[in-house]
Design an enzyme around this catalytic site. Structure first.
Site, PDB file in Angstrom:
ATOM      1  N   GLN A   1      -4.573  -1.584   9.407  1.00 54.75           N
ATOM      2  CA  GLN A   1      -3.452  -3.361   9.218  1.00 54.75           C
ATOM      3  C   GLN A   1      -4.863  -4.053  10.520  1.00 54.75           C
ATOM      4  O   GLN A   1      -4.017  -4.175  11.430  1.00 54.75           O
ATOM      5  CB  GLN A   1      -2.770  -3.479   8.669  1.00 54.75           C
ATOM      6  CG  GLN A   1      -2.591  -4.364   7.830  1.00 54.75           C
ATOM      7  CD  GLN A   1      -3.105  -4.814   6.469  1.00 54.75           C
ATOM      8  OE1 GLN A   1      -3.241  -3.527   5.251  1.00 54.75           O
ATOM      9  NE2 GLN A   1      -3.570  -5.602   5.447  1.00 54.75           N
TER      10      GLN A   1
ATOM     11  N   ASP B   1     -10.725   3.129   4.666  1.00 56.00           N
ATOM     12  CA  ASP B   1     -11.081   1.675   3.752  1.00 56.00           C
ATOM     13  C   ASP B   1     -12.801   1.091   3.902  1.00 56.00           C
ATOM     14  O   ASP B   1     -13.153   0.425   3.860  1.00 56.00           O
ATOM     15  CB  ASP B   1     -10.701   0.246   5.298  1.00 56.00           C
ATOM     16  CG  ASP B   1      -9.389  -0.195   4.797  1.00 56.00           C
ATOM     17  OD1 ASP B   1      -8.763  -0.346   3.640  1.00 56.00           O
ATOM     18  OD2 ASP B   1      -8.583  -0.482   5.859  1.00 56.00           O
TER      19      ASP B   1
ATOM     20  N   LYS C   1       0.774  -1.388  -0.243  1.00 57.25           N
ATOM     21  CA  LYS C   1       0.323  -0.209  -0.146  1.00 57.25           C
ATOM     22  C   LYS C   1       0.805   1.530   0.357  1.00 57.25           C
ATOM     23  O   LYS C   1       0.685   2.397  -0.756  1.00 57.25           O
ATOM     24  CB  LYS C   1      -0.815  -0.139   1.357  1.00 57.25           C
ATOM     25  CG  LYS C   1      -1.933  -0.891   1.202  1.00 57.25           C
ATOM     26  CD  LYS C   1      -2.805  -1.422   2.229  1.00 57.25           C
ATOM     27  CE  LYS C   1      -3.979  -2.760   2.090  1.00 57.25           C
ATOM     28  NZ  LYS C   1      -4.071  -3.173   3.436  1.00 57.25           N
TER      29      LYS C   1
END
Ligand code: NAP
Length: 294
Positions: free
Chosen positions: A98, A121, A54
């Site tokens: 994460q 997200d 990412k």
């Protein structure tokens, strides 16, 4: 019939190119790039690879990366304080933690601490609520990527029968919401669905997100349907597919490709879209924070 292949790698590359142009325009308007902060707690090898990917993707399109790594035993307060500081930092447009986090932490609590306008997200309660109510907001990356694949493939969604197999908060539920917003007639199937094959066969658009290798056979697919395979399953040690891959999806690709009208491969279908949409969300978030017309 042999289905048209929906090339996620190629489409994701196009999305990244669009994002790079959007980033350049944002920098021209605001004199600074959008920023993405990632939080990794602990040393899980797979998570470290995802976060690294990412951050690299950010650098490639000109997004500024903030790579926060905390010790595996970082106390809850330390992680929440970091999220609070990132929420308040004007250089940070988007934040993601994460998952999974170590057992002593609550991933849902940490995720929900992220401000809705920085939730790239799209997984906080606030973002899920905005999606359910049809309000503007940041959408989860993988389902958003699937919509983009369907659009690129020219699949008509209005009035189409769409069946999503899987009802996770991460994918199945938001996928169904996005399809509903596009006026598809949506069925969500799951492990208790009766005669799943018959339900799947109704679909003009069949989306499989289960995590069971090659579960969807040719007899589950309506001739001419568009089949989107979200599943990522690793084959047992030493096994590969005919094309040499160690990964397979939830769809028996070699069989379904003979029946479907269009289909995504695994790998190279949905997978590459997730990071591309994360980058797109980061620029969207930066624009939203900069205010109307930004
Ligand atoms: P998940 O949270 O484990 O959810 C799986 C869903 O499948 C559940 O709703 C479950 O039903 C359903 N299910 C399980 N067995 C079934 C069966 N025999 N028949 C029908 N439904 C069944 O998984 P997820 O996070 O949604 O991910 C699903 C797959 O997509 C995984 O392979 C994952 O790796 C992949 N994925 C890929 C990406 C990407 O490409 N970037 C992103 C997200 C997910 P119940 O609710 O009834 O238990």
């Amino acid at each position: 019939m042999t289905a048209t292949l929906i090339d996620g790698k190629q489409i994701a590359a196009r999305v990244r190119g669009e994002v790079a142009a959007d980033v350049a325009a944002f920098v021209a308007d605001h004199g600074r790039p959008p920023g993405l902060a990632t939080i990794l707690v602990g040393e899980d090898a797979a998570s470290a690879v995802y976060v690294g990917g990412k951050q690299r993707a950010c650098a490639e399109v000109g997004i500024r990366g903030f790579d926060h790594r905390l010790a595996a035993d970082a106390p809850r307060e330390e992680v929440l304080d970091l999220v609070d500081r990132l929420n308040d930092d004007p250089d940070v447009s988007g934040i993601l933690c994460q998952l999974p986090v170590p057992d002593h932490l609550d991933g849902v609590e940490i995720t929900n601490r992220i401000a809705a306008e920085k939730d790239v997200d799209g997984l906080t309660v606030a973002s899920a609520g905005r999606l359910a109510l049809g309000l503007p907001g940041l959408r989860p990356c993988t389902p958003a990527g699937v919509i983009r694949l369907l659009d690129e493939a020219g699949t008509a969604l209005e009035g189409a029968e769409a069946v999503v197999i899987g009802r996770s908060n991460l994918f199945g539920k938001p996928m169904a919401q996005l399809l509903l917003q596009r006026n598809a007639t949506v069925t969500i199937a799951h492990s208790r669905t009766r005669d799943l094959a018959a339900v799947a066969r109704r679909a003009d658009v069949l989306v499989a997100a289960v995590g069971r290798p090659r579960m969807v056979g040719a007899d589950w697919v309506k001739p001419g349907a568009t089949v989107i395979d979200v599943g990522i399953n690793r084959l047992p040690e030493g096994e590969t597919t005919a094309s040499g891959s160690t990964l397979v999806g939830d769809v028996d690709f070699d069989a379904a490709v003979e029946v479907a009208g269009a289909i995504t491969p695994v790998p190279g279908g949905v997978g590459p879209m997730t990071i591309a949409e994360l980058l797109a969300n980061t620029v969207r978030a930066a624009r939203m924070q900069a205010g109307p017309g930004a």
